[in-house]
Write a protein that holds these residues in place. Structure first.
Motif, PDB file in Angstrom:
ATOM      1  N   VAL A  34     -10.723 -71.011  44.194  1.00 58.47           N
ATOM      2  CA  VAL A  34     -12.146 -71.248  44.466  1.00 58.47           C
ATOM      3  C   VAL A  34     -12.282 -71.931  45.823  1.00 58.47           C
ATOM      4  O   VAL A  34     -11.306 -72.440  46.378  1.00 58.47           O
ATOM      5  N   ARG A  35     -13.509 -71.945  46.359  1.00 58.48           N
ATOM      6  CA  ARG A  35     -13.755 -72.581  47.662  1.00 58.48           C
ATOM      7  C   ARG A  35     -14.251 -74.013  47.528  1.00 58.48           C
ATOM      8  O   ARG A  35     -14.132 -74.804  48.443  1.00 58.48           O
ATOM      9  N   ASN A  36     -14.855 -74.312  46.405  1.00 59.74           N
ATOM     10  CA  ASN A  36     -15.463 -75.629  46.217  1.00 59.74           C
ATOM     11  C   ASN A  36     -15.499 -75.940  44.730  1.00 59.74           C
ATOM     12  O   ASN A  36     -15.294 -75.053  43.908  1.00 59.74           O
ATOM     13  N   TYR A  57     -12.037 -79.408  33.651  1.00 58.92           N
ATOM     14  CA  TYR A  57     -12.924 -78.295  34.016  1.00 58.92           C
ATOM     15  C   TYR A  57     -13.452 -78.516  35.424  1.00 58.92           C
ATOM     16  O   TYR A  57     -13.875 -79.619  35.773  1.00 58.92           O
ATOM     17  N   VAL A  58     -13.411 -77.482  36.252  1.00 60.19           N
ATOM     18  CA  VAL A  58     -13.938 -77.557  37.609  1.00 60.19           C
ATOM     19  C   VAL A  58     -15.263 -76.801  37.653  1.00 60.19           C
ATOM     20  O   VAL A  58     -15.308 -75.595  37.437  1.00 60.19           O
ATOM     21  N   ILE A  59     -16.333 -77.550  37.909  1.00 63.77           N
ATOM     22  CA  ILE A  59     -17.668 -76.952  38.020  1.00 63.77           C
ATOM     23  C   ILE A  59     -17.802 -76.363  39.413  1.00 63.77           C
ATOM     24  O   ILE A  59     -17.701 -77.071  40.411  1.00 63.77           O
ATOM     25  N   VAL A  60     -18.005 -75.037  39.479  1.00 58.34           N
ATOM     26  CA  VAL A  60     -18.155 -74.346  40.760  1.00 58.34           C
ATOM     27  C   VAL A  60     -19.636 -74.123  41.063  1.00 58.34           C
ATOM     28  O   VAL A  60     -20.074 -74.246  42.200  1.00 58.34           O
ATOM     29  N   LYS A  61     -20.401 -73.803  40.009  1.00 53.50           N
ATOM     30  CA  LYS A  61     -21.850 -73.614  40.158  1.00 53.50           C
ATOM     31  C   LYS A  61     -22.572 -74.282  38.997  1.00 53.50           C
ATOM     32  O   LYS A  61     -22.067 -74.310  37.875  1.00 53.50           O
ATOM     33  N   ALA A  62     -23.749 -74.809  39.290  1.00 51.23           N
ATOM     34  CA  ALA A  62     -24.619 -75.371  38.252  1.00 51.23           C
ATOM     35  C   ALA A  62     -26.010 -74.809  38.500  1.00 51.23           C
ATOM     36  O   ALA A  62     -26.531 -74.893  39.617  1.00 51.23           O
ATOM     37  N   ASN A  63     -26.583 -74.192  37.487  1.00 47.30           N
ATOM     38  CA  ASN A  63     -27.891 -73.535  37.599  1.00 47.30           C
ATOM     39  C   ASN A  63     -27.958 -72.610  38.818  1.00 47.30           C
ATOM     40  O   ASN A  63     -28.941 -72.567  39.539  1.00 47.30           O
ATOM     41  N   GLY A  64     -26.865 -71.885  39.045  1.00 47.64           N
ATOM     42  CA  GLY A  64     -26.812 -70.880  40.101  1.00 47.64           C
ATOM     43  C   GLY A  64     -26.532 -71.412  41.496  1.00 47.64           C
ATOM     44  O   GLY A  64     -26.387 -70.635  42.435  1.00 47.64           O
ATOM     45  N   GLU A  65     -26.437 -72.731  41.651  1.00 51.48           N
ATOM     46  CA  GLU A  65     -26.181 -73.321  42.977  1.00 51.48           C
ATOM     47  C   GLU A  65     -24.726 -73.767  43.073  1.00 51.48           C
ATOM     48  O   GLU A  65     -24.193 -74.368  42.144  1.00 51.48           O
ATOM     49  N   ARG A  66     -24.092 -73.475  44.224  1.00 58.05           N
ATOM     50  CA  ARG A  66     -22.715 -73.926  44.455  1.00 58.05           C
ATOM     51  C   ARG A  66     -22.661 -75.446  44.417  1.00 58.05           C
ATOM     52  O   ARG A  66     -23.551 -76.115  44.930  1.00 58.05           O
ATOM     53  N   VAL A  67     -21.605 -75.975  43.820  1.00 62.81           N
ATOM     54  CA  VAL A  67     -21.427 -77.424  43.730  1.00 62.81           C
ATOM     55  C   VAL A  67     -20.167 -77.811  44.505  1.00 62.81           C
ATOM     56  O   VAL A  67     -19.072 -77.375  44.164  1.00 62.81           O
ATOM     57  N   SER A  68     -20.342 -78.613  45.560  1.00 63.29           N
ATOM     58  CA  SER A  68     -19.172 -79.067  46.306  1.00 63.29           C
ATOM     59  C   SER A  68     -19.117 -80.584  46.437  1.00 63.29           C
ATOM     60  O   SER A  68     -18.232 -81.120  47.081  1.00 63.29           O
ATOM     61  N   SER A  69     -20.079 -81.282  45.800  1.00 64.95           N
ATOM     62  CA  SER A  69     -20.039 -82.745  45.789  1.00 64.95           C
ATOM     63  C   SER A  69     -20.715 -83.260  44.522  1.00 64.95           C
ATOM     64  O   SER A  69     -21.525 -82.567  43.908  1.00 64.95           O
ATOM     65  N   ILE A  95     -13.997 -73.184  36.181  1.00 67.84           N
ATOM     66  CA  ILE A  95     -12.654 -72.707  35.899  1.00 67.84           C
ATOM     67  C   ILE A  95     -11.767 -73.884  35.494  1.00 67.84           C
ATOM     68  O   ILE A  95     -11.966 -75.005  35.952  1.00 67.84           O
ATOM     69  N   TYR A  96     -10.825 -73.596  34.613  1.00 70.57           N
ATOM     70  CA  TYR A  96      -9.812 -74.583  34.246  1.00 70.57           C
ATOM     71  C   TYR A  96      -8.568 -74.335  35.099  1.00 70.57           C
ATOM     72  O   TYR A  96      -8.408 -73.255  35.683  1.00 70.57           O
ATOM     73  N   ASN A  98      -5.694 -73.548  34.387  1.00 66.81           N
ATOM     74  CA  ASN A  98      -4.880 -72.401  33.955  1.00 66.81           C
ATOM     75  C   ASN A  98      -5.478 -71.067  34.409  1.00 66.81           C
ATOM     76  O   ASN A  98      -4.976 -70.004  34.070  1.00 66.81           O
ATOM     77  N   GLY A  99      -6.591 -71.135  35.161  1.00 68.35           N
ATOM     78  CA  GLY A  99      -7.226 -69.918  35.672  1.00 68.35           C
ATOM     79  C   GLY A  99      -8.314 -69.359  34.770  1.00 68.35           C
ATOM     80  O   GLY A  99      -8.962 -68.384  35.112  1.00 68.35           O
ATOM     81  N   GLN A 100      -8.533 -69.978  33.619  1.00 64.28           N
ATOM     82  CA  GLN A 100      -9.547 -69.489  32.674  1.00 64.28           C
ATOM     83  C   GLN A 100     -10.933 -69.815  33.202  1.00 64.28           C
ATOM     84  O   GLN A 100     -11.289 -70.989  33.407  1.00 64.28           O
ATOM     85  N   VAL A 101     -11.730 -68.763  33.449  1.00 62.77           N
ATOM     86  CA  VAL A 101     -13.109 -68.918  33.908  1.00 62.77           C
ATOM     87  C   VAL A 101     -14.002 -69.086  32.682  1.00 62.77           C
ATOM     88  O   VAL A 101     -13.910 -68.289  31.741  1.00 62.77           O
ATOM     89  N   VAL A 102     -14.820 -70.129  32.681  1.00 66.85           N
ATOM     90  CA  VAL A 102     -15.662 -70.420  31.516  1.00 66.85           C
ATOM     91  C   VAL A 102     -17.064 -70.773  31.985  1.00 66.85           C
ATOM     92  O   VAL A 102     -17.238 -71.423  33.016  1.00 66.85           O
ATOM     93  N   HIS A 103     -18.051 -70.325  31.214  1.00 65.61           N
ATOM     94  CA  HIS A 103     -19.462 -70.641  31.487  1.00 65.61           C
ATOM     95  C   HIS A 103     -20.003 -71.439  30.310  1.00 65.61           C
ATOM     96  O   HIS A 103     -19.705 -71.128  29.154  1.00 65.61           O
ATOM     97  N   TYR A 104     -20.778 -72.461  30.608  1.00 64.91           N
ATOM     98  CA  TYR A 104     -21.361 -73.296  29.564  1.00 64.91           C
ATOM     99  C   TYR A 104     -22.863 -73.430  29.782  1.00 64.91           C
ATOM    100  O   TYR A 104     -23.318 -73.478  30.930  1.00 64.91           O
ATOM    101  N   ALA A 105     -23.609 -73.526  28.683  1.00 66.39           N
ATOM    102  CA  ALA A 105     -25.013 -73.911  28.733  1.00 66.39           C
ATOM    103  C   ALA A 105     -25.053 -75.306  28.117  1.00 66.39           C
ATOM    104  O   ALA A 105     -24.705 -75.490  26.951  1.00 66.39           O
ATOM    105  N   VAL A 106     -25.444 -76.288  28.914  1.00 65.48           N
ATOM    106  CA  VAL A 106     -25.418 -77.685  28.493  1.00 65.48           C
ATOM    107  C   VAL A 106     -26.845 -78.192  28.351  1.00 65.48           C
ATOM    108  O   VAL A 106     -27.606 -78.210  29.308  1.00 65.48           O
ATOM    109  N   THR A 107     -27.203 -78.613  27.147  1.00 67.22           N
ATOM    110  CA  THR A 107     -28.528 -79.196  26.906  1.00 67.22           C
ATOM    111  C   THR A 107     -28.521 -80.634  27.368  1.00 67.22           C
ATOM    112  O   THR A 107     -27.629 -81.402  27.003  1.00 67.22           O
ATOM    113  N   LEU A 108     -29.503 -80.984  28.211  1.00 67.68           N
ATOM    114  CA  LEU A 108     -29.557 -82.345  28.767  1.00 67.68           C
ATOM    115  C   LEU A 108     -30.432 -83.249  27.910  1.00 67.68           C
ATOM    116  O   LEU A 108     -31.309 -82.802  27.236  1.00 67.68           O
TER     117      LEU A 108
END
Length: 108
Positions: A34-36, A57-69, A95-96, A98-108
């Motif tokens: 990944v890049r970020n 778990y490495v969050i790459v995007k949240a609500n469609g926006e790239r996350v780098s910080s 992504i974890y 181990n390379g496993q790509v995972v998507h989550y819906a998290v209720t706030l």
């Protein structure tokens, strides 16, 4: 700073999500292809744990926006919390190590 009031009004992202975060290094990013991203470094009781997100778990995007910080993640969480209560959801793509790509819906 334009969004100071938002941060003061809303709880810190670590409190809302029940986790601590760290920006991934360039080496980590390259290793998992990944890049970020922001990694979940520890979990407490909270929204991420309820959604079954695991430590590492490495969050790459949240609500469609790239996350780098952590600050970017905070802003996305604040945005999600500013809407109607039924819209208080965070859609995570990541992504974890181990390379496993995972998507989550998290209720706030």
């Amino acid at each position: 700073n334009g969004n100071t009031s938002l941060v003061e009004k809303n709880k810190a992202v670590s409190t809302v999500l029940g986790a601590e975060f760290a920006v991934i290094t360039a080496e980590q990013a390259q290793r998992i292809g990944v890049r970020n991203g922001v990694q979940v470094t520890s979990l407490q009781k909270g929204a991420l744990q309820k959604a079954n997100v695991k430590q590492g778990y490495v969050i790459v995007k949240a609500n469609g926006e790239r996350v780098s910080s952590v600050e970017q993640l905070q802003n996305i969480v604040n945005e999600a919390l500013s809407g109607d209560e039924d819209e208080h959801v965070l859609f995570l793509s990541g992504i974890y190590s181990n390379g496993q790509v995972v998507h989550y819906a998290v209720t706030l």
